[in-house]
Every structure is written in C-alpha cells, then in structure tokens.
Design a protein around this motif. Structure first.
Motif, PDB file in Angstrom:
ATOM      1  N   GLN A  11       0.281  37.801  14.487  1.00  0.00           N
ATOM      2  CA  GLN A  11       0.332  36.820  13.406  1.00  0.00           C
ATOM      3  C   GLN A  11      -0.085  37.468  12.098  1.00  0.00           C
ATOM      4  OE1 GLN A  11      -2.108  33.519  14.502  1.00  0.00           O
ATOM      5  NE2 GLN A  11      -0.789  32.881  16.188  1.00  0.00           N
ATOM      6  N   GLN A  12       0.550  37.027  11.040  1.00  0.00           N
ATOM      7  CA  GLN A  12       0.191  37.520   9.726  1.00  0.00           C
ATOM      8  C   GLN A  12      -1.139  36.922   9.291  1.00  0.00           C
ATOM      9  OE1 GLN A  12       3.379  36.684   7.027  1.00  0.00           O
ATOM     10  NE2 GLN A  12       4.793  38.117   7.998  1.00  0.00           N
ATOM     11  N   PRO A  13      -1.940  37.669   8.587  1.00  0.00           N
ATOM     12  CA  PRO A  13      -3.218  37.114   8.117  1.00  0.00           C
ATOM     13  C   PRO A  13      -2.990  35.989   7.122  1.00  0.00           C
ATOM     14  CG  PRO A  13      -2.786  39.257   7.105  1.00  0.00           C
ATOM     15  CD  PRO A  13      -1.742  39.063   8.168  1.00  0.00           C
ATOM     16  N   LEU A  14      -3.865  35.013   7.168  1.00  0.00           N
ATOM     17  CA  LEU A  14      -3.754  33.869   6.261  1.00  0.00           C
ATOM     18  C   LEU A  14      -4.097  34.279   4.845  1.00  0.00           C
ATOM     19  CD1 LEU A  14      -5.405  31.075   8.438  1.00  0.00           C
ATOM     20  CD2 LEU A  14      -2.979  31.533   8.110  1.00  0.00           C
ATOM     21  N   PRO A  15      -3.524  33.622   3.853  1.00  0.00           N
ATOM     22  CA  PRO A  15      -3.890  33.923   2.466  1.00  0.00           C
ATOM     23  C   PRO A  15      -5.365  33.655   2.206  1.00  0.00           C
ATOM     24  CG  PRO A  15      -1.855  32.649   2.561  1.00  0.00           C
ATOM     25  CD  PRO A  15      -2.423  32.655   3.944  1.00  0.00           C
ATOM     26  N   THR A  16      -5.872  34.239   1.164  1.00  0.00           N
ATOM     27  CA  THR A  16      -7.281  34.101   0.815  1.00  0.00           C
ATOM     28  C   THR A  16      -7.612  32.653   0.483  1.00  0.00           C
ATOM     29  OG1 THR A  16      -7.231  36.342  -0.098  1.00  0.00           O
ATOM     30  CG2 THR A  16      -9.094  34.943  -0.701  1.00  0.00           C
ATOM     31  N   GLY A  17      -8.724  32.168   1.036  1.00  0.00           N
ATOM     32  CA  GLY A  17      -9.165  30.813   0.752  1.00  0.00           C
ATOM     33  C   GLY A  17      -8.422  29.736   1.499  1.00  0.00           C
ATOM     34  N   THR A  18      -7.784  30.060   2.612  1.00  0.00           N
ATOM     35  CA  THR A  18      -7.027  29.079   3.394  1.00  0.00           C
ATOM     36  C   THR A  18      -7.473  29.140   4.852  1.00  0.00           C
ATOM     37  OG1 THR A  18      -5.223  30.640   3.841  1.00  0.00           O
ATOM     38  CG2 THR A  18      -5.036  29.261   1.867  1.00  0.00           C
ATOM     39  N   ARG A  19      -7.064  28.144   5.592  1.00  0.00           N
ATOM     40  CA  ARG A  19      -7.307  28.085   7.029  1.00  0.00           C
ATOM     41  C   ARG A  19      -6.235  27.210   7.671  1.00  0.00           C
ATOM     42  NH1 ARG A  19     -12.768  24.483   7.510  1.00  0.00           N
ATOM     43  NH2 ARG A  19     -13.597  26.470   6.759  1.00  0.00           N
ATOM     44  N   THR A  20      -6.223  27.208   8.998  1.00  0.00           N
ATOM     45  CA  THR A  20      -5.251  26.395   9.722  1.00  0.00           C
ATOM     46  C   THR A  20      -5.711  24.950   9.781  1.00  0.00           C
ATOM     47  OG1 THR A  20      -4.700  28.321  11.055  1.00  0.00           O
ATOM     48  CG2 THR A  20      -3.941  26.197  11.854  1.00  0.00           C
ATOM     49  N   SER A  21      -4.771  24.031   9.632  1.00  0.00           N
ATOM     50  CA  SER A  21      -5.110  22.613   9.667  1.00  0.00           C
ATOM     51  C   SER A  21      -5.510  22.201  11.084  1.00  0.00           C
ATOM     52  CB  SER A  21      -3.919  21.774   9.208  1.00  0.00           C
ATOM     53  OG  SER A  21      -4.170  20.399   9.384  1.00  0.00           O
ATOM     54  N   PRO A  22      -6.503  21.316  11.230  1.00  0.00           N
ATOM     55  CA  PRO A  22      -6.870  20.851  12.574  1.00  0.00           C
ATOM     56  C   PRO A  22      -5.802  19.989  13.223  1.00  0.00           C
ATOM     57  CG  PRO A  22      -8.080  19.625  10.909  1.00  0.00           C
ATOM     58  CD  PRO A  22      -7.367  20.741  10.192  1.00  0.00           C
ATOM     59  N   GLY A  23      -4.875  19.474  12.448  1.00  0.00           N
ATOM     60  CA  GLY A  23      -3.835  18.622  13.013  1.00  0.00           C
ATOM     61  C   GLY A  23      -2.628  19.374  13.513  1.00  0.00           C
ATOM     62  N   SER A  24      -2.335  20.545  12.943  1.00  0.00           N
ATOM     63  CA  SER A  24      -1.157  21.307  13.336  1.00  0.00           C
ATOM     64  C   SER A  24      -1.388  22.763  12.975  1.00  0.00           C
ATOM     65  CB  SER A  24       0.104  20.777  12.640  1.00  0.00           C
ATOM     66  OG  SER A  24       1.211  21.598  12.902  1.00  0.00           O
ATOM     67  N   ILE A  25      -1.073  23.656  13.921  1.00  0.00           N
ATOM     68  CA  ILE A  25      -1.253  25.080  13.649  1.00  0.00           C
ATOM     69  C   ILE A  25      -0.199  25.603  12.683  1.00  0.00           C
ATOM     70  CG2 ILE A  25      -2.355  25.495  15.867  1.00  0.00           C
ATOM     71  CD1 ILE A  25       0.310  26.535  16.914  1.00  0.00           C
ATOM     72  N   ALA A  26       0.861  24.839  12.454  1.00  0.00           N
ATOM     73  CA  ALA A  26       1.895  25.252  11.514  1.00  0.00           C
ATOM     74  C   ALA A  26       1.538  24.925  10.078  1.00  0.00           C
ATOM     75  CB  ALA A  26       3.234  24.601  11.871  1.00  0.00           C
ATOM     76  N   THR A  27       0.462  24.188   9.875  1.00  0.00           N
ATOM     77  CA  THR A  27       0.060  23.768   8.537  1.00  0.00           C
ATOM     78  C   THR A  27      -1.135  24.593   8.097  1.00  0.00           C
ATOM     79  OG1 THR A  27       0.823  21.524   9.003  1.00  0.00           O
ATOM     80  CG2 THR A  27      -0.632  21.821   7.107  1.00  0.00           C
ATOM     81  N   ILE A  28      -1.048  25.171   6.915  1.00  0.00           N
ATOM     82  CA  ILE A  28      -2.138  25.936   6.316  1.00  0.00           C
ATOM     83  C   ILE A  28      -2.695  25.103   5.165  1.00  0.00           C
ATOM     84  CG2 ILE A  28      -2.787  28.080   5.179  1.00  0.00           C
ATOM     85  CD1 ILE A  28      -0.459  29.427   6.554  1.00  0.00           C
ATOM     86  N   ILE A  29      -3.994  24.929   5.147  1.00  0.00           N
ATOM     87  CA  ILE A  29      -4.644  24.083   4.147  1.00  0.00           C
ATOM     88  C   ILE A  29      -5.567  24.928   3.288  1.00  0.00           C
ATOM     89  CG2 ILE A  29      -4.524  22.000   5.555  1.00  0.00           C
ATOM     90  CD1 ILE A  29      -7.408  22.462   6.374  1.00  0.00           C
ATOM     91  N   THR A  30      -5.844  24.430   2.103  1.00  0.00           N
ATOM     92  CA  THR A  30      -6.796  25.040   1.184  1.00  0.00           C
ATOM     93  C   THR A  30      -7.713  23.958   0.652  1.00  0.00           C
ATOM     94  OG1 THR A  30      -7.024  26.441  -0.781  1.00  0.00           O
ATOM     95  CG2 THR A  30      -5.303  24.773  -0.829  1.00  0.00           C
ATOM     96  N   SER A  31      -8.848  24.347   0.132  1.00  0.00           N
ATOM     97  CA  SER A  31      -9.859  23.380  -0.279  1.00  0.00           C
ATOM     98  C   SER A  31      -9.637  22.931  -1.713  1.00  0.00           C
ATOM     99  CB  SER A  31     -11.261  23.990  -0.140  1.00  0.00           C
ATOM    100  OG  SER A  31     -12.250  23.103  -0.623  1.00  0.00           O
ATOM    101  N   THR A  32     -10.021  21.702  -1.995  1.00  0.00           N
ATOM    102  CA  THR A  32      -9.987  21.173  -3.363  1.00  0.00           C
ATOM    103  C   THR A  32     -11.266  21.464  -4.129  1.00  0.00           C
ATOM    104  OG1 THR A  32     -10.845  19.027  -2.614  1.00  0.00           O
ATOM    105  CG2 THR A  32      -8.456  19.306  -2.669  1.00  0.00           C
ATOM    106  N   GLY A  33     -12.271  22.062  -3.473  1.00  0.00           N
ATOM    107  CA  GLY A  33     -13.553  22.310  -4.111  1.00  0.00           C
ATOM    108  C   GLY A  33     -14.577  21.238  -3.852  1.00  0.00           C
TER     109      GLY A  33
END
Length: 463
Positions: free
Chosen positions: A12-34
């Motif tokens: 698997q390719q490394p995730l972009p900086t400041g992101t993680r996998t969504s708990p609802g779906s591994i196909a979704t990458i989420i980032t924080s709003t702060g």
C-alpha cells in the motif's frame, strides 16, 4: 503443480501527511479540521474529495471564520498545502491561531516537545473550566465528590510529532516565519477574487479555473493533500453575486474535488447569505445538497433571551449534511460520540468559545432547569411580576381575596364540605303522633371533601 497460491498483502502507498483511514471505510482517507469535537461530528474528520460548508447567520460574531482559521492552521501545522481564496490571504493567516509553546519555528519539523505543550494546554483548559464553573458549583454529598464528572464533549488527544489533529491556542498567533516558510516551500498559495474577476466572466468561473490549475499540480510522491480555504464566499470582494452564482460555484467546486480526490475544501458564507431571505425558501437546504457537509453555527449574539437561558454556551449547532463519499450512510451515524445515535435519539449540539479553544459539545441544562442551587423561595422573576401586578384576583365562587401589604400569595387552596340534600320518603299515616324536629327534611350524608386549587399566576408558579 498446486493451484493454490499464498495470499500476500499488497503493498500500500503511504498516506499523505496529516491524514488517516476513516473508521467507516478503508477506502476513505480523512483529515482533521483542527477541532477534535468537529471531527467527531463529521465521523472522524473531513474526507478527502469532500467539501465542508460552515454557515454563521449571526452578524454580531465571526464563529464561522474562526472555524476556517482552525482549518487553515491545521493544514500548515501538519505540512499540507493550503490555498486561501481571499483578497487578503496574508492577513487571514496572520490572524490564525497556533500551537502553544512554539513562537517562530514551523510546526512539522521544529516544534519544541509537542507532548509537553499538549499537556500544558490541557492543564490550562482544565483551569479555565474550573474558573468558569466556580460560581455555578453544586453542593452535593461528600460521597459523590470523587465521582467522574459528566463529559459533554470529546477529549483532546495527546499530541505527538505526527499527530492527526494539532492542539491550538486561541491566545497564540501564527508566526510570520511560518507563513514565509510555507510561501517559499510552495505550501501556501492564494487566489484573489478581485484579480480573477473580469467584465466578460464572473469571478466564480475564474476562481474555479484557477483552482483546477492548482490542484492539477500534484506532487510526484503524493505526500501533500491540498486544502482549499474560502473564508468569505460572496463578500464584496467577489462582486454582486446572485443565488444562482453561489449554487454554480459550490456545484463546480464539488465536481472539481471529485476529479482530484486528494484535496478537500472548506467554505464559509457571510451572514447575509446564510439566511432564507437571500435565496428564498429552502435556501439552506439547497446549500446542503450542493456540498458534502453543511453545518450551521447559530450564535446567541442577537438574542439576549437565549444567552440568558443557555449561559454556558455561545450558540447552537445545526447539521444539514454529513459526508459519505464511499458509503450509503455517513460514518458519523455510527462513530460519532457527540451525536449519540448509537445509544438513543440524536443529541442537541451547541458550542462555546473559551479563552484558548473552541468546543462543540452536547447541549444540556443546568441543575433544576437552569439554576445551580435548589430554590426554596419564589424566583426573582415571580416576585417582580407579583409586585408589578396591582390588582386583586377574584375566584369563580364570588369570593375575593386580597393579600396584605408586603406579602405575595402565589396560590390558594380551598377546602369545602359538600352537603347533600335528601328529601324524606313518604310514610303512611302514623297511628301515634310523632314529633318532628326542625331541620328533619335535611339528612346529612357522608361528608365529602372537595379541594380546589387556584393560582394567581399559573405560568409563574414555582414549586
């Protein structure tokens, strides 16, 4: 030769900086709003390829712009690219909050012990909580004092070097060195709506075209996730925009993010564009359809009665749409703690701006319906209303009661004995003369108590 093959995990390719996998779906990458509590409402964070619309209809406050500043500060703090669409982008970033304990060094690489700064920020927040609750502290039994306090929001995670959500301090400002470093490294981009406007085309089309060119310039290693931050869509810098122009821009931006799924966007509208009077009936609902996530932050600045009723909050939070890029239902329905859909009905949400942070939490009343101590005397409002009423109250029975001077009568209870008149039955002629006693025609039946409750001020009566 065996037909079975050993199952091996694909690289698997490394995730972009400041992101993680969504708990609802591994196909979704989420980032924080702060804001950790806002991330919880969105289902863990804002998914890439999605847009967040923040509506702030109160013209006396700027909480919507504050959420956008958190969004921009989080992007620069974790090393992402931030594109600010505003006439004064440098001023907007200079007013953003920053991490505590770091004054001039960029956050991703040269932060000074972020764990200790997070702990100190948490200690400061607890001190602020104790200071704010000092006047409204409840006197309870000693055996309950050691119990865990009821939590109304999510806790701030402990900060680390590669933290998903940074801890920001509203009393600290983004250093100028961070802005200059981000500009030189190409992580800070800006688009001026006034410069993009022309006589032949609207600024909305020109801004969309410029954003398309910026998002197409993706890094070879796919390490940075661009953030599009639009603090005031439809302000005077954008010219005279109609509701159709706003709808066109939001729909085009949503299609643009689907074309470049490694980016995300956050938009805020001016207060006069967040109301039904601008776009007609159903305007707010239309905005929710044109974006992936839509939230209204309705402050109490223009309504003093709500401020007095909810003294511990600064406004209400209304959810119109939630992101669900790869699922039928939003992940927030299952994984959000604040919404509370997994236990019972959905919670009412509110927000409050403390000295060092902005918090979204569940809406709750104080003890005894808004007072912090048990009341054994009439409330001040009741006494004031009773003193102002200078007329006597007459009951339906015709009797009038007048309270003496200096006293207030909130209610009256009357107890009467009901007598039943029974006629004497006809008897045959007596053989002997009988002596009739006066009042023999009235026979006392079983005494019944009749209780009537009368209140002079039924709407103000307090038990």
């Amino acid at each position: 030769m065996s037909a079975f093959k050993r199952r091996t995990t694909a690289k698997q390719q490394p995730l972009p900086t400041g992101t993680r996998t969504s708990p609802g779906s591994i196909a979704t990458i989420i980032t924080s709003t702060g804001i950790p509590s806002l991330d919880d409402i969105l289902g863990g964070g804002l998914p890439l390829s999605c847009s967040l619309l923040v509506l702030a209809p109160d013209a006396h406050s700027a909480y919507g712009e504050l959420v956008l500043k958190y969004f921009a500060a989080q992007g620069l703090a974790c090393g992402q690219r931030v594109c600010v669409v505003d006439a004064h982008p440098e001023t907007f970033l200079a007013e953003c909050m920053w991490t505590p304990g770091s004054s001039s060094a960029p956050a991703p690489a040269q932060a000074q012990d972020p764990t200790s700064s997070s702990q100190s920020a948490a200690a400061d927040d607890e001190e602020d909580e104790r200071a704010s609750e000092h006047d409204t502290k409840i006197k309870i039994a000693w055996r309950y004092e050691q119990m865990k306090q009821f939590q109304t929001t999510v806790s701030t995670p402990s900060q680390s070097a590669d933290d998903f959500c940074r801890t920001f301090d509203l009393t600290a400002r983004m250093p100028e060195a961070v802005i200059n470093s981000a500009r030189s490294e190409g992580r800070f981009l800006d688009i001026d709506p006034q410069a993009e406007s022309s006589a032949t085309s609207s600024p909305c089309r020109n801004v969309i075209q410029k954003l398309s060119e910026i998002l197409a310039q993706r890094e070879p290693d796919h390490s940075l996730a661009p953030r599009v931050c639009i603090p005031s869509l439809g302000s005077y810098e954008w010219g005279d925009l109609s509701p159709q122009d706003i709808c066109y821009f939001l729909h085009s931006l949503k299609a643009l993010l689907r074309r470049y799924p490694h980016a995300c966007a956050s938009i805020c509208l001016p207060p006069h564009l967040c109301q039904e009077a601008f776009g007609g009936p159903g305007w707010v609902q239309k905005l929710g359809w044109l974006t992936d996530a839509s939230v209204t932050i309705a402050a109490f600045g223009s309504n003093p009665s709500l401020t007095a009723m909810f003294s511990s909050h600064h406004g209400l939070v209304h959810i119109h749409a939630l992101p669900a890029p790869h699922t039928l239902l939003p992940p927030s329905d299952k994984f959000s703690t604040l919404r509370g859909l997994t236990s019972s009905g959905e919670n009412n949400l509110a927000f409050k701006c403390m000295r060092k942070r902005l918090i979204f939490e569940t809406l709750h009343l104080d003890v005894e319906g808004g007072v912090s101590e048990r009341r054994t005397t009439p409330s001040a409002n009741t006494i004031a209303m009773e003193a102002g009423a200078g007329h006597d109250h007459s009951h339906s029975s015709g009797t009038s009661t007048t309270a003496p001077a200096g006293t207030t009568s909130l209610a009256a209870v009357q107890v009467q004995l009901e007598q039943v008149q029974v006629s004497a039955p006809s008897q045959p002629a007596p053989t002997e003369p009988t002596v009739t006693k006066p009042g023999s025609s009235f026979k006392k039946a079983k005494v019944k108590k009749k209780v009537a409750f009368h209140s002079e001020r039924p709407d103000l009566y307090d038990f």
